[in-house]
Scaffold this active site. Sequence first.
Site, PDB file in Angstrom:
ATOM      1  N   GLY A 212      20.375  13.029  88.275  1.00 45.16           N
ATOM      2  CA  GLY A 212      21.219  14.865  87.887  1.00 45.16           C
ATOM      3  C   GLY A 212      20.838  15.577  88.224  1.00 45.16           C
ATOM      4  O   GLY A 212      19.282  15.752  88.518  1.00 45.16           O
ATOM      5  N   ASN A 213      21.267  17.452  87.528  1.00 49.01           N
ATOM      6  CA  ASN A 213      20.751  18.563  86.928  1.00 49.01           C
ATOM      7  C   ASN A 213      20.805  18.488  85.855  1.00 49.01           C
ATOM      8  O   ASN A 213      22.298  17.913  85.248  1.00 49.01           O
ATOM      9  CB  ASN A 213      20.590  19.567  88.595  1.00 49.01           C
ATOM     10  CG  ASN A 213      22.040  19.307  88.602  1.00 49.01           C
ATOM     11  OD1 ASN A 213      23.215  19.871  88.083  1.00 49.01           O
ATOM     12  ND2 ASN A 213      23.141  18.994  90.204  1.00 49.01           N
ATOM     13  N   HIS A 214      20.153  20.036  85.596  1.00 53.42           N
ATOM     14  CA  HIS A 214      20.724  20.436  85.165  1.00 53.42           C
ATOM     15  C   HIS A 214      22.337  21.799  83.994  1.00 53.42           C
ATOM     16  O   HIS A 214      22.565  22.089  83.677  1.00 53.42           O
ATOM     17  CB  HIS A 214      19.640  21.536  84.387  1.00 53.42           C
ATOM     18  CG  HIS A 214      18.318  20.930  83.616  1.00 53.42           C
ATOM     19  ND1 HIS A 214      18.314  19.881  82.725  1.00 53.42           N
ATOM     20  CD2 HIS A 214      16.866  21.113  84.572  1.00 53.42           C
ATOM     21  CE1 HIS A 214      17.241  19.125  82.311  1.00 53.42           C
ATOM     22  NE2 HIS A 214      16.017  19.428  83.454  1.00 53.42           N
ATOM     23  N   ALA A 280      27.040  21.707  91.173  1.00 49.31           N
ATOM     24  CA  ALA A 280      25.330  21.603  91.717  1.00 49.31           C
ATOM     25  C   ALA A 280      26.195  20.372  91.939  1.00 49.31           C
ATOM     26  O   ALA A 280      25.724  19.347  91.005  1.00 49.31           O
ATOM     27  CB  ALA A 280      24.871  21.684  90.569  1.00 49.31           C
TER      28      ALA A 280
END
Length: 403
Positions: A212-214, A280
């Site tokens: 995943g990402n932030h 994102a």
Amino acid sequence: MSVLSGKKIVLGISGGIAAYKTATLVRMFIKAGAEVQVIMTPASKDFVTPLTLSTLSKNPVFSAFYNEEDENASWNNHVEIGLWADLMLIAPATANTLSKMANGTCDNLLLATYLSAKCPVYFAPAMDLDMYKHPSTLTSFSKLQSFGNIMIPAESGELASGLSGEGRMAEPENIISFIENDVAGKLPLRGKKILVTAGPTHEAIDPVRFIGNHSSGKMGFEIANEAAKLGAEVTLISGPSHLNVENESVQLVRVVSAEEMYQACHLFFEKTDVAIAAAAVADYRPKNRATQKIKKEESSFNIELERTKDILVSLGEIKKNQFLIGFALETENEIENAKAKIQKKNLDLIVLNSLQDDGAGFGTPTNKVTFIDKNFTIEPMDLKSKGAVARDILNKVIAHYND
Ligand code: CTP
């Protein structure tokens, strides 16, 4: 959520028996989420007390330019109050106050504020039936309407005089729905369908792990909420995010992976007028998703990744009249990379975030963006809250439809 939520309202009360109904009006405005500043003419205080209205509005009530009994009294600045207001309502509007408004008389705080206000002004007349029909009153109505003021017609029924006919101030609930409908009808994105993507995507490695990402989703949620406030019909497709929509008219579709986001976007895109891709989205996902939790055995471990579909590219390929907005997060050669993305993804506008700017990017409450349109016109913006950036983006959409 009422269209009056967050609106700053000046309620001007003049001296008629219907003034007693303004307590209900103030309550309803507050319940709708508005901020209310009450201004009373001296005569209206015989019909309803300032204490009642200040308690209900949670604000001091003004009726003079300053309070004579208070030696430390400060000036009640009519210009400031007039400019503060998003809308002004004069209710009840007596024949006397209407005539003064129509003729520019300025002998009390309410009238001075009316003359200073730049916002839409509504007036709800209240008087006896013969006064309501008198040519001088009719002249006031038409003069005020010619100034752009909006009349909320009186209703028919029993009057304080004992007579029955037209002249009763519209009931508070009718005043509120009149104003709500009028405000909603004038919202700049009314009738537009807007699709927004938000948040990260999670690409499963096994049943308990993911890539995943932030991204918090904040930018996309702000855009969705603002767009709804501006009258648009909004569908928000969000990856995993702890955020919730403030505006219940936003249709929230929660997805997890890039593939799910892709499918959801294609379900809605054809009937969409504007698509704003603030998500994102993961560019890669594990090629094989383990069905059972992967146990630690080897000293090192590789995950083979494959490309996800680029949602924005796929929307750019099929777009007809849709206005398509993408984001770009760059760390170097920002402008050139963003221009290349406009072409590759067939965008109308790109919102460029540079991680070189303090206060921009993931997890921050603020953002600093540069707009680049399809003609490569570049417009750098100041550091702003994400809500204000959302509003700037939507102003670009409004400008597109007004061109
Ligand atoms: N985007 C998308 N689908 C993807 C990847 C990105 O729809 N699979 C969208 C994002 O929502 C964003 C825009 O494309 O609006 C730009 O994403 P960016 O982070 O710049 O990544 P890429 O375009 O994939 O380019 P690169 O990673 O090579 O910089």
